[in-house]
Write an enzyme that holds these catalytic residues in place. Sequence first.
Site, short mmCIF file in Angstrom:
data_model
loop_
_atom_site.label_atom_id
_atom_site.label_comp_id
_atom_site.label_asym_id
_atom_site.label_seq_id
_atom_site.Cartn_x
_atom_site.Cartn_y
_atom_site.Cartn_z
N GLY A 181 0.75 -1.24 0.00
CA GLY A 181 0.00 0.00 0.00
C GLY A 181 0.78 1.29 0.00
O GLY A 181 0.19 2.35 -0.21
N GLU A 220 3.65 -6.76 1.86
CA GLU A 220 3.22 -7.16 0.51
C GLU A 220 3.28 -5.97 -0.45
O GLU A 220 2.27 -5.60 -1.04
CB GLU A 220 1.78 -7.69 0.55
CG GLU A 220 1.51 -8.81 1.51
CD GLU A 220 0.01 -9.14 1.66
OE1 GLU A 220 -0.85 -8.37 1.18
OE2 GLU A 220 -0.30 -10.18 2.25
N PRO A 221 4.44 -5.36 -0.65
CA PRO A 221 4.48 -4.16 -1.49
C PRO A 221 4.44 -4.48 -2.98
O PRO A 221 5.01 -5.48 -3.42
CB PRO A 221 5.83 -3.54 -1.12
CG PRO A 221 6.68 -4.71 -0.75
CD PRO A 221 5.76 -5.71 -0.10
N ARG A 270 3.32 -1.51 -5.79
CA ARG A 270 3.57 -0.22 -6.43
C ARG A 270 4.89 0.42 -6.01
O ARG A 270 5.62 0.95 -6.84
CB ARG A 270 2.41 0.73 -6.09
CG ARG A 270 2.38 2.02 -6.87
CD ARG A 270 1.30 2.96 -6.29
NE ARG A 270 0.03 2.32 -6.11
CZ ARG A 270 -0.93 2.28 -7.04
NH1 ARG A 270 -0.77 2.90 -8.18
NH2 ARG A 270 -2.06 1.65 -6.79
N ARG A 304 -4.82 2.87 -16.16
CA ARG A 304 -5.03 3.60 -14.91
C ARG A 304 -5.75 4.93 -15.09
O ARG A 304 -6.63 5.26 -14.29
CB ARG A 304 -3.71 3.78 -14.16
CG ARG A 304 -3.06 2.43 -13.75
CD ARG A 304 -1.84 2.61 -12.87
NE ARG A 304 -2.18 3.20 -11.60
CZ ARG A 304 -2.01 4.45 -11.27
NH1 ARG A 304 -1.40 5.29 -12.10
NH2 ARG A 304 -2.41 4.91 -10.11
N TYR A 353 -9.05 4.95 -12.96
CA TYR A 353 -9.01 5.67 -11.68
C TYR A 353 -8.82 7.18 -11.87
O TYR A 353 -8.53 7.87 -10.90
CB TYR A 353 -7.82 5.21 -10.83
CG TYR A 353 -7.59 3.73 -10.69
CD1 TYR A 353 -8.46 2.93 -9.97
CD2 TYR A 353 -6.45 3.14 -11.24
CE1 TYR A 353 -8.22 1.58 -9.81
CE2 TYR A 353 -6.21 1.79 -11.08
CZ TYR A 353 -7.09 1.02 -10.36
OH TYR A 353 -6.83 -0.33 -10.20
N CYS A 410 -11.51 3.37 -29.61
CA CYS A 410 -12.79 4.02 -29.84
C CYS A 410 -13.61 4.12 -28.56
O CYS A 410 -14.61 3.41 -28.38
CB CYS A 410 -13.56 3.26 -30.92
SG CYS A 410 -12.64 3.24 -32.45
N GLU A 411 -13.17 4.95 -27.65
CA GLU A 411 -13.83 5.22 -26.38
C GLU A 411 -13.44 6.63 -25.97
O GLU A 411 -12.26 6.98 -26.06
CB GLU A 411 -13.31 4.29 -25.26
CG GLU A 411 -13.56 2.83 -25.41
CD GLU A 411 -14.97 2.41 -25.04
OE1 GLU A 411 -15.71 3.20 -24.41
OE2 GLU A 411 -15.33 1.29 -25.42
N TYR A 436 0.88 -1.78 -12.28
CA TYR A 436 -0.49 -1.79 -12.78
C TYR A 436 -0.57 -1.16 -14.17
O TYR A 436 -1.55 -0.52 -14.53
CB TYR A 436 -1.45 -1.10 -11.77
CG TYR A 436 -1.30 -1.68 -10.38
CD1 TYR A 436 -1.75 -2.96 -10.11
CD2 TYR A 436 -0.65 -0.97 -9.37
CE1 TYR A 436 -1.59 -3.52 -8.85
CE2 TYR A 436 -0.48 -1.52 -8.11
CZ TYR A 436 -0.95 -2.80 -7.86
OH TYR A 436 -0.77 -3.35 -6.61
C1 LIG Z 1 -2.63 -5.33 -4.63
C2 LIG Z 1 -2.29 -5.90 -3.32
C3 LIG Z 1 -1.08 -5.57 -2.70
C4 LIG Z 1 -0.10 -4.57 -3.28
O1 LIG Z 1 -0.53 -3.26 -3.09
P1 LIG Z 1 0.40 -2.02 -3.46
O2 LIG Z 1 -0.44 -0.84 -3.17
O3 LIG Z 1 0.74 -2.14 -4.91
O4 LIG Z 1 1.61 -2.07 -2.60
C5 LIG Z 1 -0.76 -6.21 -1.51
N1 LIG Z 1 -1.61 -7.10 -0.94
C6 LIG Z 1 -2.79 -7.42 -1.49
C7 LIG Z 1 -3.67 -8.40 -0.81
C8 LIG Z 1 -3.17 -6.84 -2.70
O5 LIG Z 1 -4.36 -7.15 -3.23
#
Ligand SMILES: *Cc1c(COP(=O)(O)O)cnc(C)c1O
Length: 427
Positions: free
Chosen positions: A244, A286-287, A289, A325, A329, A355-356, A383
């Site tokens: 995140g 769990e990085p 991005r 993206r 978003y 075509c959008e 992403y």
């Molecule tokens: C997408 C996701 C992440 C990675 O998130 P980032 O914002 O890219 O760091 C980590 N854990 C889970 C469960 C996810 O779905």
Amino acid sequence: MSHFSYLDGALHVESLPLDALARQFGTPLYVYSQAALADNFSAYADACRLAGRGDDQALVCYSVKSNSNLAVLNLLGKLGSGFDIVSGGELLRVIAAGGDPRKVIFSGVGKGRDEMRLALTHDILCFNVESIPELHRLNEVAGELGRRARISLRVNPDVDANTHPYISTGLKDNKFGVAYDDALACYRTAATLPHIDVVGIDCHIGSQLLDDAPLLEALDKVIELIDRLADEGIVLRHLDIGGGIGITYNDEQPVAVGDYLARVFARVDAWRSQRHAGAPIKVMFEPGRSIVGNAGVLLTEVQYLKHGESKNFAIVDAAMNDLMRPAMYEAWHGVQAVQQRPGATAVYDVVGPVCESGDWLARGRALNLEPGDLLALMSAGAYGMTMASNYNTRGRAAEVMVDGDRVHLIRRREVPADLFALESLIA
Ligand SMILES: *Cc1c(COP(=O)(O)O)cnc(C)c1O
């Protein structure tokens, strides 16, 4: 993005000029910097080391869905990374890239039986279970295989990540995880299942977070649960705080990864010495991005300039199918001229050929353009390619990895025949 910079007016990735890469491989083209990838991963690994945590006490599981190219996975695996996957396909990618399945954790709300079987057969580190029915299914599948599944429950700590609603995942009325108030009961159930080993807890509250306060708030709630579970004799061996951490797309100033991890470890260490006689607990991240986002750009060539009554359009050869993206978003990506040209600018919307009306890549940018110019859409490493599609029967872009003054083609461009190779006429 220090690995992407101008030298004599020409935008370079590491030591190579981007225009040479466009000539050699064509456009649209994803270009990644190996040094940037390694630096971004090191920010995590170094912070773990600084906190005195070895492999058994900290694990960074790169989120495969942010960029799943085999070369990217291979590089990160060699640097010691584990992997956070969300499908059986991603597990097969990790294995094909030489990654270690014993460092794989499996997230996602809709794991299928086949995916569970595959993951159990490869003896992955942990399933991040997101619901009670999933827990029962996993117990069943593991039983059929004569195995036990290691699990953590993904809890929903109900903290507001202050990010885009589509990438916020930790609020109550969200499809992810089990509600905080139901977590204890879920753990009690899990502890009774014969083919389940309860080993951890996890959460992931959202993406592109600039401030770590919500993450630390989530950590506190997770810690509280771990203590309550311990009181009932359910002892967890790891806590996983998710991914995140955000990156700079425009002028955002995200928390530094090292500072964030230091705060996490400080809290965890203080808590363990207070409540658990200093017994260690493994901390996982769990990085996605923050590791790949700023390590890649999407190169595109200007095809036409259209000067409308109220708007100017630069029509380029990349589109929403290459970089989703902005359409999905309303995300902002920097647009840099690959060759700087002095002179007057005009304000353009940078749009693709699809075509959008939603097919735009950037809006209202002051640029001095001529047809044939190359543009780099910055911070496109996460992403980007993983969300690419074949809409409008457009082949997906090629991908290259640059290491110093060397370039490696890591995915060839799709040709039209690739796009209908799986289809057949009615006999
Ligand atoms: C997408 C996701 C992440 C990675 O998130 P980032 O914002 O890219 O760091 C980590 N854990 C889970 C469960 C996810 O779905």
